[in-house]
Design a protein around this motif. Structure first.
Motif, short mmCIF file in Angstrom:
data_model
loop_
_atom_site.label_atom_id
_atom_site.label_comp_id
_atom_site.label_asym_id
_atom_site.label_seq_id
_atom_site.Cartn_x
_atom_site.Cartn_y
_atom_site.Cartn_z
N THR A 186 0.79 -1.19 0.05
CA THR A 186 0.07 0.10 0.03
C THR A 186 0.87 1.15 -0.14
N GLN A 187 0.76 2.25 -0.91
CA GLN A 187 1.46 3.32 -0.95
C GLN A 187 0.74 4.60 -0.96
N ILE A 188 0.94 5.66 -0.15
CA ILE A 188 0.27 6.88 -0.20
C ILE A 188 1.03 8.05 -0.82
N SER A 189 0.63 8.68 -1.73
CA SER A 189 1.53 9.79 -2.33
C SER A 189 0.59 11.31 -1.63
N ILE A 190 1.52 12.21 -1.24
CA ILE A 190 0.88 13.44 -0.86
C ILE A 190 1.77 14.87 -1.46
N ASP A 191 1.17 15.70 -1.23
CA ASP A 191 1.50 17.06 -2.03
C ASP A 191 2.47 17.54 -1.14
N TYR A 192 3.31 18.68 -1.86
CA TYR A 192 4.33 19.46 -1.20
C TYR A 192 3.96 21.10 -1.90
N CYS A 193 4.25 21.92 -0.97
CA CYS A 193 4.07 23.21 -1.66
C CYS A 193 5.40 24.00 -2.18
N ASP A 194 6.60 23.49 -1.75
CA ASP A 194 8.02 23.90 -2.34
C ASP A 194 9.04 23.16 -1.85
N GLU A 195 10.38 23.38 -2.04
CA GLU A 195 11.23 22.71 -1.97
C GLU A 195 11.44 22.34 -0.73
N ARG A 196 11.69 23.29 0.23
CA ARG A 196 11.51 23.12 1.67
C ARG A 196 10.53 22.20 2.18
N ASP A 197 9.35 22.28 2.04
CA ASP A 197 8.45 21.70 2.56
C ASP A 197 8.47 20.07 1.79
N ALA A 198 8.94 19.65 0.52
CA ALA A 198 9.17 18.39 0.28
C ALA A 198 10.22 17.72 0.87
N LEU A 199 11.40 18.42 1.18
CA LEU A 199 12.44 17.95 1.94
C LEU A 199 11.97 17.41 3.17
N ALA A 200 11.27 18.43 4.05
CA ALA A 200 10.84 18.12 5.20
C ALA A 200 10.01 16.88 5.25
N LYS A 201 8.99 16.72 4.38
CA LYS A 201 8.05 15.79 4.32
C LYS A 201 9.04 14.24 4.03
N LEU A 202 10.04 14.33 3.10
CA LEU A 202 11.00 13.24 2.72
C LEU A 202 11.73 12.74 4.01
N ARG A 203 12.23 13.90 4.95
CA ARG A 203 12.94 13.37 6.18
C ARG A 203 12.04 12.80 7.04
N ILE A 204 11.00 13.37 7.28
CA ILE A 204 9.98 12.87 8.15
C ILE A 204 9.37 11.50 8.05
N GLY A 205 9.16 11.36 6.82
CA GLY A 205 8.51 10.00 6.25
C GLY A 205 9.20 8.92 6.34
N THR A 206 10.72 9.18 6.07
CA THR A 206 11.84 8.35 6.19
C THR A 206 11.96 7.99 7.50
N ALA A 207 12.09 8.86 8.53
CA ALA A 207 12.37 8.63 9.78
C ALA A 207 11.23 7.71 10.62
N ILE A 208 9.94 8.35 10.27
CA ILE A 208 8.83 7.66 11.08
C ILE A 208 8.35 6.28 10.31
N GLY A 209 8.88 6.06 9.01
CA GLY A 209 8.34 5.04 8.12
C GLY A 209 8.53 3.68 8.73
N PRO A 210 9.74 3.22 9.27
CA PRO A 210 9.78 1.99 9.81
C PRO A 210 8.85 1.63 11.08
N ILE A 211 8.50 2.60 11.80
CA ILE A 211 7.68 2.47 13.16
C ILE A 211 6.19 2.40 12.46
N THR A 212 5.93 3.22 11.67
CA THR A 212 4.45 2.98 11.14
C THR A 212 4.21 1.54 10.44
N ALA A 213 5.57 1.24 9.93
CA ALA A 213 5.35 -0.15 9.14
C ALA A 213 5.04 -1.18 9.98
#
Length: 423
Positions: A186-213
């Protein structure tokens, strides 16, 4: 000197500036208004025989090809997808149906904005597909891995790219053929509003991903036996090919930006070349338009010009990081889930990534976390499961901190798909 130059100077990797510019414009085009809350949801399904739970393949009188042909009246003829003269995908507004290599049936929904849209679109899909599958003697199940069959028992579908992909993944790393033929996500894609927002979401998603998995894990089986791994999907992907999986190199460096991501993608061997939509290669034999690329990166495969849209999608889709950047942020941690589980997962993603207060709390908590910390958290979960302490905190802490307590209690199955994830 930027991070791309720091990371890749020693590799002597040739990166075409025109290709870099193509990706940067593509990322920029993905920016949305800050108030936009859209989701792309992809649910992959494992087709299994009603008689013995064995994997059902593409070919034969009662396989996925027959299912797709019988589904055609429900979809738009203009959105049919064919490869090598065989039907491999269908589409209509809001829903597309495609195939993974082992004939796993993927239902893609989006862009959607509310959970009731998810439920409505997905139930319509299942109401059409389930009776046909049942008549053919099989059903679609939501597990992370085939319940009975081994990868050796599953033949890849007729997409020409999968022969090249098999050639590559059959020789590099571990579990590549298992992933291709028997896994579902199952994959979920989300929006970003600019480069800074995209990078923040990449970092948080990567950090919490194993826990949510862990909390949404749903792989009770592996290769016809009980699954021995606490997180099978993570175990497979981390071992498939470190050049293109796991954590994005340099992601947690404060200097990291879109250009660095583009350079990482473009510096890495392609896995397989796809020149089917490259005009300069139109006269090449089909075998050369799709071929494994063990050493050649994008600059060595594609012409010295800007990418076209198909080439951009192919180049980015040959990377399988835990969280992937396209013209959206793609969260890729989770096993295939039944509808109730997907609904709860979407609620979690909404709460954590689209609510400013929650997202600020996450970015503050993970400030200073680096790649080694994330690797340690992944290893801890894999080694200790329920007793793990990712980032030094027990799983009960994370259930509360991530707001999962209410989401994970009392999750029912339904009549169409009773497989409920293991939370």
């Amino acid at each position: 000197m930027n991070t791309a130059q720091i990371s890749y100077a020693h590799m002597n990797a040739t990166v075409n500036p025109k290709h870099v510019d193509s990706l940067l414009r593509f990322f920029e085009q993905g920016c949305t208004d800050a108030s936009h809350e859209g989701y792309g949801v992809e649910i992959e399904h494992l087709p299994v025989s009603n008689a013995d739970d064995a994997a059902v393949g593409y070919y034969g009188d009662a396989g996925i090809e027959v299912l797709l042909h019988r589904l055609r009246p429900f979809y738009d003829k203009s959105e049919e997808y064919w490869d090598n003269g065989r039907l491999v995908g269908l589409g209509r507004e809001g829903v597309s149906v495609s195939l993974e290599p082992g004939a796993q049936l993927e239902c893609s929904l989006g862009v959607i904005h509310r959970i009731d849209e998810l439920r409505s679109l997905y139930r319509a899909f299942r109401s059409e597909v389930d009776p046909i599958a049942d008549e053919l003697g099989f059903r679609l199940v939501n597990y992370g891995y085939q319940p009975q069959s081994s990868w050796r028992d599953v033949r890849v579908n007729p997409k020409s790219r999968y022969d090249a992909m098999t050639d590559y993944l059959g020789r590099v790393g571990q579990y590549g053929l298992c992933m291709m033929r028997c896994s579902a996500a199952t994959q979920i894609s989300i929006d970003y509003c600019d480069e800074r927002d995209a990078l923040a979401k990449l970092r948080i998603g990567t950090a919490i991903g194993p826990i949510t998995a862990w909390f949404f894990r749903n792989s009770p089986y592996f290769e016809g036996r009980d699954n021995p791994y606490p997180l099978l999907r993570q175990r497979m992907w981390d071992a498939i090919d470190p050049q293109r999986t796991g954590i994005i190199p340099g992601l947690y460096d404060e200097r990291f930006g879109w250009e660095d991501y583009a350079v990482d993608v473009l510096s890495t061997p392609m896995m397989f070349a796809d020149l089917t939509h490259t005009p300069e290669a139109a006269d090449l034999p089909v075998a050369q338009q799709h071929r494994a690329a063990f050493r050649d990166n994008a600059a060595e495969v594609y012409p010295d010009r800007e990418f076209n849209a198909y080439e951009i999608n192919h180049v980015l889709s040959t990377h399988f990081n835990d969280v992937r950047l396209k013209n959206f942020v793609e969260l890729r941690h989770w096993d295939s889930l039944p509808l109730p589980g997907v609904g709860r997962l979407m609620e979690m993603v909404s709460s954590l990534f689209y609510r400013d207060e929650q997202f600020s709390r996450l970015t503050s908590y993970f400030d200073g976390v680096n790649e080694l910390d994330v690797l340690a958290a992944k290893a801890d979960l894999q080694a200790h499961g329920q007793d793990s302490k990712p980032y030094g905190q027990p799983l009960e802490f994370w259930k509360e901190f991530l707001g999962l307590e209410g989401l994970l209690s009392d999750v029912p199955g339904d009549d169409a798909h009773p497989e409920v994830f293991q939370a």
